[in-house]
Design a protein around this motif. Structure first.
Motif, PDB file in Angstrom:
ATOM      1  N   GLU A  58      73.661  65.424  49.541  1.00  0.00           N
ATOM      2  CA  GLU A  58      72.298  65.052  49.938  1.00  0.00           C
ATOM      3  C   GLU A  58      71.332  66.219  49.744  1.00  0.00           C
ATOM      4  O   GLU A  58      70.228  66.050  49.221  1.00  0.00           O
ATOM      5  N   HIS A 118      71.068  58.903  49.103  1.00  0.00           N
ATOM      6  CA  HIS A 118      69.951  58.499  49.970  1.00  0.00           C
ATOM      7  C   HIS A 118      68.705  59.318  49.637  1.00  0.00           C
ATOM      8  O   HIS A 118      67.661  58.768  49.319  1.00  0.00           O
ATOM      9  N   THR A 124      68.143  56.481  54.700  1.00  0.00           N
ATOM     10  CA  THR A 124      69.309  56.620  55.569  1.00  0.00           C
ATOM     11  C   THR A 124      69.168  55.741  56.805  1.00  0.00           C
ATOM     12  O   THR A 124      70.109  55.046  57.203  1.00  0.00           O
ATOM     13  N   THR A 128      71.307  52.308  57.854  1.00  0.00           N
ATOM     14  CA  THR A 128      71.951  52.197  59.170  1.00  0.00           C
ATOM     15  C   THR A 128      71.569  50.892  59.850  1.00  0.00           C
ATOM     16  O   THR A 128      72.415  50.215  60.442  1.00  0.00           O
ATOM     17  N   VAL A 138      73.956  59.969  60.448  1.00  0.00           N
ATOM     18  CA  VAL A 138      72.517  60.023  60.211  1.00  0.00           C
ATOM     19  C   VAL A 138      71.936  61.421  60.440  1.00  0.00           C
ATOM     20  O   VAL A 138      71.213  61.937  59.579  1.00  0.00           O
ATOM     21  N   TYR A 141      72.914  63.763  57.552  1.00  0.00           N
ATOM     22  CA  TYR A 141      72.238  63.440  56.297  1.00  0.00           C
ATOM     23  C   TYR A 141      70.784  63.919  56.334  1.00  0.00           C
ATOM     24  O   TYR A 141      70.288  64.537  55.383  1.00  0.00           O
ATOM     25  N   GLN A 145      68.975  66.711  53.983  1.00  0.00           N
ATOM     26  CA  GLN A 145      67.849  66.374  53.121  1.00  0.00           C
ATOM     27  C   GLN A 145      66.680  67.334  53.329  1.00  0.00           C
ATOM     28  O   GLN A 145      66.071  67.821  52.367  1.00  0.00           O
TER      29      GLN A 145
END
Length: 355
Positions: A58, A118, A124, A128, A138, A141, A145
């Motif tokens: 990511e 993502h 993301t 979910t 989550v 990620y 990011q």
């Protein structure tokens, strides 16, 4: 006689087949061969934490597309007052959009297979909500990011440092602010232009992000016959580029991670005004998530065809074959509850062979 013989061979396709075989042999001689995979490599990959690999994927993906885009923005802004050659020789809004679009394409191709691609906290969150992406992943990620965007902005700042310093000196001499849409801080994150209201900027951001969300959601729909896995990076990249070409001059962010990670870099070099300027940052950081949820919810409620997804093998019925058989019986596709259509059997067999 020779010409007649050649025409005769052409009619039997001997010439075409011969050329094709020769080209294949020529190409195969130059293909790099992978060395055998050692047990040490397999052991390393088995011990490597899956969550770490996904987080790195990511961060790498966001880094790639933000680095590409910000570099083009830096060229455009730092040379904005250039006369010889004109600024268009360095960049333009079209080139900036193309840089972001190609950056997204490269990000999906390079890092998408590792993490799922993502590259956006809003995506993301939407995965979910609508598709059961694990909630525990989550935070990892989203932090990855943001970190990827931060590193991209930091690297662009370092690589363009000389040009940015000269631009800062020129603006200071003219008494112009460094934190603004056209200032050096504007290289890294969005700032509103003079006279733009927050409500106006909110609506622009909301609909731009909704458009991008619809494009992404249609691309990951396995029942969509117009998008193949090979074309997904191109379609998403172009969709993003179209919004940059159409609305970048009106101030857009499009991605919480891209804006927040880069805004931290702007704050390091230009102070807290990077966050407080005209009270705009909450729009650039937060609107992306509800807008994407709106777009994906619209797709799920009005455009999704779940039975086509099941037919394409992209998803299974929650109650298995029995639940699917009961549904098909209820809608009249199966006259007998115990009947299984030949099409469904063939599809199931094809999926099994593919797996």
């Amino acid at each position: 006689m020779s010409q007649s013989s050649d025409l005769s061979r052409l009619q039997t396709h001997d010439i075409e087949i011969g050329v094709t075989d020769a080209l294949q042999r020529h190409a195969s001689r130059h293909v790099a061969q992978h060395k055998p995979v050692s047990q040490r490599v397999l052991d390393y990959e088995r011990r490597r934490p899956r969550w770490l690999r996904e987080c790195i994927g990511e961060a790498t993906g966001v880094f790639l597309y933000v680095f590409s885009g910000l570099a083009s923005v830096a060229a455009f802004i730092t040379n904005g007052a250039s006369k010889e050659p004109p600024v268009t020789a360095f960049s333009s809004f079209f080139q900036i959009g193309l840089a972001f679009a190609l950056g997204i394409m490269f990000a999906i191709v390079i890092a998408g297979p590792t993490s799922g691609g993502h590259f956006n906290p809003a995506v993301t969150v939407a995965l979910t909500v609508w598709q059961g992406f694990p909630l525990k992943k989550v935070p990892h990620y989203i932090l990855s990011q943001i970190f990827g965007a931060f590193m991209a902005a930091l690297l662009v700042m370092g690589m363009y440092r000389e040009q940015i310093v000269r631009y800062e000196e020129a603006l200071t001499a003219l008494g112009m602010p460094l934190v603004s849409a056209t200032g050096p801080a504007g290289i890294f994150c969005s700032f509103p232009a003079e006279g733009q209201s927050m409500g106006y900027l909110f609506l622009i951001e909301f609909f731009v992000d909704s458009f991008i969300g619809l494009v992404i959601w249609s691309c990951i729909d396995p029942a969509n016959p117009f998008v193949t896995p090979a074309t997904v990076p191109i379609v998403i990249g172009v969709g993003y580029g179209v919004m940059v070409w159409g609305f970048a001059d009106l101030t857009i962010s499009t991605n919480m991670a891209r804006d927040l990670g880069s805004r931290f870099v702007a704050a390091i070099f230009y102070g807290g005004e990077a966050f407080s300027y005209k009270s705009y940052c909450w729009i650039s950081i937060l609107v992306n998530i509800p807008a994407t949820l709106f777009a994906t919810g619209f797709y799920e409620l009005f455009l999704r065809d779940s039975i086509q997804m099941i037919h394409k093998g992209g998803v299974k019925h929650a109650e298995g074959e029995e639940g699917l058989r009961r549904y098909l019986s209820d809608v009249g596709v199966l006259k007998d509850e115990n009947e299984v259509t030949a099409m469904h059997m063939a599809r199931t067999e094809a999926i099994g062979m593919k797996n």
